[in-house]
Design a protein around this motif. Structure first.
Motif, PDB file in Angstrom:
ATOM      1  N   PRO A  70      69.732  24.501 -20.000  1.00  9.39           N
ATOM      2  CA  PRO A  70      70.909  25.126 -19.925  1.00  9.39           C
ATOM      3  C   PRO A  70      72.057  24.400 -19.477  1.00  9.39           C
ATOM      4  CG  PRO A  70      69.293  26.525 -19.109  1.00  9.39           C
ATOM      5  CD  PRO A  70      68.746  25.385 -19.473  1.00  9.39           C
ATOM      6  N   GLU A  71      71.764  23.619 -18.133  1.00  6.04           N
ATOM      7  CA  GLU A  71      72.842  22.818 -17.582  1.00  6.04           C
ATOM      8  C   GLU A  71      73.211  21.648 -18.577  1.00  6.04           C
ATOM      9  OE1 GLU A  71      69.977  23.692 -16.046  1.00  6.04           O
ATOM     10  OE2 GLU A  71      71.017  24.435 -14.287  1.00  6.04           O
ATOM     11  N   ARG A  72      72.202  21.141 -19.382  1.00 12.03           N
ATOM     12  CA  ARG A  72      72.620  20.212 -20.160  1.00 12.03           C
ATOM     13  C   ARG A  72      73.562  20.515 -21.255  1.00 12.03           C
ATOM     14  NH1 ARG A  72      67.718  17.856 -21.277  1.00 12.03           N
ATOM     15  NH2 ARG A  72      67.319  19.644 -22.987  1.00 12.03           N
ATOM     16  N   GLU A  73      73.380  21.479 -21.884  1.00 11.99           N
ATOM     17  CA  GLU A  73      74.038  22.357 -22.966  1.00 11.99           C
ATOM     18  C   GLU A  73      75.207  22.448 -22.468  1.00 11.99           C
ATOM     19  OE1 GLU A  73      72.041  25.555 -24.674  1.00 11.99           O
ATOM     20  OE2 GLU A  73      70.115  24.396 -25.194  1.00 11.99           O
ATOM     21  N   ALA A  74      75.560  22.941 -21.269  1.00 10.40           N
ATOM     22  CA  ALA A  74      77.121  23.359 -20.710  1.00 10.40           C
ATOM     23  C   ALA A  74      77.737  22.140 -20.419  1.00 10.40           C
ATOM     24  CB  ALA A  74      76.645  24.031 -19.311  1.00 10.40           C
ATOM     25  N   ALA A  75      77.028  21.047 -19.886  1.00 11.72           N
ATOM     26  CA  ALA A  75      77.600  19.799 -19.867  1.00 11.72           C
ATOM     27  C   ALA A  75      78.178  19.200 -21.284  1.00 11.72           C
ATOM     28  CB  ALA A  75      76.799  18.759 -19.220  1.00 11.72           C
ATOM     29  N   LEU A  76      77.185  19.263 -22.191  1.00 11.55           N
ATOM     30  CA  LEU A  76      77.580  18.663 -23.638  1.00 11.55           C
ATOM     31  C   LEU A  76      78.884  19.601 -24.038  1.00 11.55           C
ATOM     32  CD1 LEU A  76      74.397  18.063 -25.391  1.00 11.55           C
ATOM     33  CD2 LEU A  76      76.200  16.657 -24.645  1.00 11.55           C
ATOM     34  N   ARG A  77      79.057  20.826 -23.986  1.00  5.77           N
ATOM     35  CA  ARG A  77      79.988  21.789 -24.163  1.00  5.77           C
ATOM     36  C   ARG A  77      81.437  21.255 -23.643  1.00  5.77           C
ATOM     37  NH1 ARG A  77      76.269  25.558 -24.474  1.00  5.77           N
ATOM     38  NH2 ARG A  77      76.690  26.411 -22.192  1.00  5.77           N
ATOM     39  N   ALA A  78      81.244  21.065 -22.191  1.00  8.93           N
ATOM     40  CA  ALA A  78      82.260  20.713 -21.353  1.00  8.93           C
ATOM     41  C   ALA A  78      82.828  19.309 -21.577  1.00  8.93           C
ATOM     42  CB  ALA A  78      82.166  20.638 -19.808  1.00  8.93           C
ATOM     43  N   LEU A  79      81.759  18.563 -22.285  1.00  6.45           N
ATOM     44  CA  LEU A  79      82.307  17.018 -22.843  1.00  6.45           C
ATOM     45  C   LEU A  79      82.944  17.263 -23.763  1.00  6.45           C
ATOM     46  CD1 LEU A  79      82.170  14.104 -22.072  1.00  6.45           C
ATOM     47  CD2 LEU A  79      79.781  14.104 -23.319  1.00  6.45           C
ATOM     48  N   ALA A  80      82.501  17.992 -24.953  1.00  5.37           N
ATOM     49  CA  ALA A  80      83.217  18.360 -26.105  1.00  5.37           C
ATOM     50  C   ALA A  80      84.583  18.830 -26.229  1.00  5.37           C
ATOM     51  CB  ALA A  80      82.171  19.528 -27.201  1.00  5.37           C
ATOM     52  N   ALA A  81      84.846  19.831 -25.154  1.00  4.59           N
ATOM     53  CA  ALA A  81      86.251  20.443 -24.928  1.00  4.59           C
ATOM     54  C   ALA A  81      87.056  19.288 -24.344  1.00  4.59           C
ATOM     55  CB  ALA A  81      85.699  21.345 -23.895  1.00  4.59           C
ATOM     56  N   MET A  86      91.359  15.425 -25.456  1.00  5.09           N
ATOM     57  CA  MET A  86      91.890  13.667 -25.630  1.00  5.09           C
ATOM     58  C   MET A  86      92.565  13.705 -26.995  1.00  5.09           C
ATOM     59  SD  MET A  86      88.626  11.854 -23.476  1.00  5.09           S
ATOM     60  CE  MET A  86      88.950  10.259 -24.345  1.00  5.09           C
ATOM     61  N   LEU A  87      91.837  14.286 -28.060  1.00  3.13           N
ATOM     62  CA  LEU A  87      92.053  13.792 -29.391  1.00  3.13           C
ATOM     63  C   LEU A  87      93.243  14.648 -30.000  1.00  3.13           C
ATOM     64  CD1 LEU A  87      88.659  13.444 -30.946  1.00  3.13           C
ATOM     65  CD2 LEU A  87      90.371  11.578 -30.469  1.00  3.13           C
ATOM     66  N   ALA A  88      93.731  15.654 -29.177  1.00  2.00           N
ATOM     67  CA  ALA A  88      94.711  16.615 -29.441  1.00  2.00           C
ATOM     68  C   ALA A  88      96.065  15.748 -29.723  1.00  2.00           C
ATOM     69  CB  ALA A  88      95.125  17.704 -28.564  1.00  2.00           C
ATOM     70  N   GLY A  89      96.614  15.638 -30.988  1.00  2.00           N
ATOM     71  CA  GLY A  89      97.910  14.811 -31.130  1.00  2.00           C
ATOM     72  C   GLY A  89      97.533  13.537 -31.601  1.00  2.00           C
ATOM     73  N   SER A  90      96.323  13.117 -31.718  1.00  2.00           N
ATOM     74  CA  SER A  90      95.849  11.653 -31.674  1.00  2.00           C
ATOM     75  C   SER A  90      95.892  11.645 -33.455  1.00  2.00           C
ATOM     76  CB  SER A  90      94.549  11.448 -31.120  1.00  2.00           C
ATOM     77  OG  SER A  90      94.031  10.094 -31.396  1.00  2.00           O
ATOM     78  N   ALA A 113      99.131   7.666 -29.870  1.00  2.00           N
ATOM     79  CA  ALA A 113      97.491   7.963 -29.773  1.00  2.00           C
ATOM     80  C   ALA A 113      97.024   7.924 -31.025  1.00  2.00           C
ATOM     81  CB  ALA A 113      97.524   9.215 -29.039  1.00  2.00           C
ATOM     82  N   ILE A 114      95.847   7.197 -31.101  1.00  2.00           N
ATOM     83  CA  ILE A 114      95.166   6.760 -32.161  1.00  2.00           C
ATOM     84  C   ILE A 114      93.736   7.003 -31.854  1.00  2.00           C
ATOM     85  CG2 ILE A 114      96.907   5.363 -33.496  1.00  2.00           C
ATOM     86  CD1 ILE A 114      95.134   3.160 -32.728  1.00  2.00           C
ATOM     87  N   PRO A 137      82.559   9.769 -26.760  1.00  2.00           N
ATOM     88  CA  PRO A 137      81.168  10.078 -26.214  1.00  2.00           C
ATOM     89  C   PRO A 137      80.398  10.925 -27.445  1.00  2.00           C
ATOM     90  CG  PRO A 137      82.452  11.604 -24.965  1.00  2.00           C
ATOM     91  CD  PRO A 137      83.358  10.675 -25.729  1.00  2.00           C
ATOM     92  N   LEU A 138      81.276  11.701 -28.321  1.00  2.00           N
ATOM     93  CA  LEU A 138      80.748  12.486 -29.221  1.00  2.00           C
ATOM     94  C   LEU A 138      81.238  12.178 -30.714  1.00  2.00           C
ATOM     95  CD1 LEU A 138      80.774  15.683 -27.294  1.00  2.00           C
ATOM     96  CD2 LEU A 138      79.039  14.434 -27.356  1.00  2.00           C
ATOM     97  N   PRO A 139      80.621  12.592 -31.759  1.00  2.00           N
ATOM     98  CA  PRO A 139      81.023  12.468 -33.073  1.00  2.00           C
ATOM     99  C   PRO A 139      82.339  13.206 -33.125  1.00  2.00           C
ATOM    100  CG  PRO A 139      78.625  13.160 -33.048  1.00  2.00           C
ATOM    101  CD  PRO A 139      78.971  13.200 -31.632  1.00  2.00           C
ATOM    102  N   VAL A 140      83.138  12.786 -33.911  1.00  2.00           N
ATOM    103  CA  VAL A 140      84.737  13.090 -34.490  1.00  2.00           C
ATOM    104  C   VAL A 140      84.176  13.957 -35.644  1.00  2.00           C
ATOM    105  CG1 VAL A 140      87.005  12.990 -34.525  1.00  2.00           C
ATOM    106  CG2 VAL A 140      85.837  11.638 -32.717  1.00  2.00           C
ATOM    107  N   ARG A 141      84.493  15.260 -35.615  1.00  2.00           N
ATOM    108  CA  ARG A 141      84.452  15.927 -36.917  1.00  2.00           C
ATOM    109  C   ARG A 141      85.479  15.855 -37.727  1.00  2.00           C
ATOM    110  NH1 ARG A 141      79.704  17.955 -36.819  1.00  2.00           N
ATOM    111  NH2 ARG A 141      78.759  18.966 -34.789  1.00  2.00           N
ATOM    112  N   GLY A 142      85.369  15.938 -39.149  1.00  2.00           N
ATOM    113  CA  GLY A 142      86.448  15.711 -39.963  1.00  2.00           C
ATOM    114  C   GLY A 142      87.150  14.183 -40.097  1.00  2.00           C
TER     115      GLY A 142
END
Length: 147
Positions: A70-81, A86-90, A113-114, A137-142
């Motif tokens: 559960p902590e690992r999943e929460a950390a991944l969700r926080a990292l994804a957010a 970071m990518l907003a407007g990039s 920002a790119i 750290p994570l794949p970029v969708r789209g």
């Protein structure tokens, strides 16, 4: 997301996350799976302990030194957010990332920002030339590529 234990030809074992088995296979075929300790590209899946069904409710298991599920999943969700912010407007520039980053650094292109892809050699050259970059750290969708 799927996690695999991987091992390089030098004996380093590490964990890596992929969108799917097919994503792992595609990245492996393109030479994108690299040992984070020695940068060896001769990487294969390492043996993993299977999770067997139990007669009573399973207890979340943690890898040695890792957080329970559960902590690992929460950390991944926080990292994804965080990555999404970071990518907003990039702008996604794909394989032109190194070229675009260098052009902005040298004043030949407007600074913006790119994000995109760069080979390990391209990334090292950018850093050596004083151009600040940050691996995601994570794949970029789209983006046409999952890593």
């Amino acid at each position: 997301m799927i996690v695999f234990d991987l091992a390089c030809a030098n004996g380093h074992v590490f964990e890596a996350w992929f969108a799917s088995q097919d994503d792992y296979a595609a990245q492996q075929a393109r030479g994108l799976v690299v040992c984070p300790m020695c940068e060896d590209r001769r990487v294969e899946k390492a043996p993993m302990a299977p999770r067997l069904a139990r007669t009573r409710a399973p207890v979340p298991q943690a890898r040695e030194g890792g957080a329970p599920a559960p902590e690992r999943e929460a950390a991944l969700r926080a990292l994804a957010a965080l990555q999404a912010r970071m990518l907003a407007g990039s702008e996604h520039v794909g394989a032109r990332f190194a070229e675009e980053a260098r052009a902005m650094h040298e004043g030949e292109a407007e600074s913006r920002a790119i994000h995109g892809q760069a080979t390990l050699g391209e990334a090292r050259a950018l850093v050596a030339d004083g151009i600040d970059i940050l691996p995601l750290p994570l794949p970029v969708r789209g983006s046409g590529r999952d890593n």
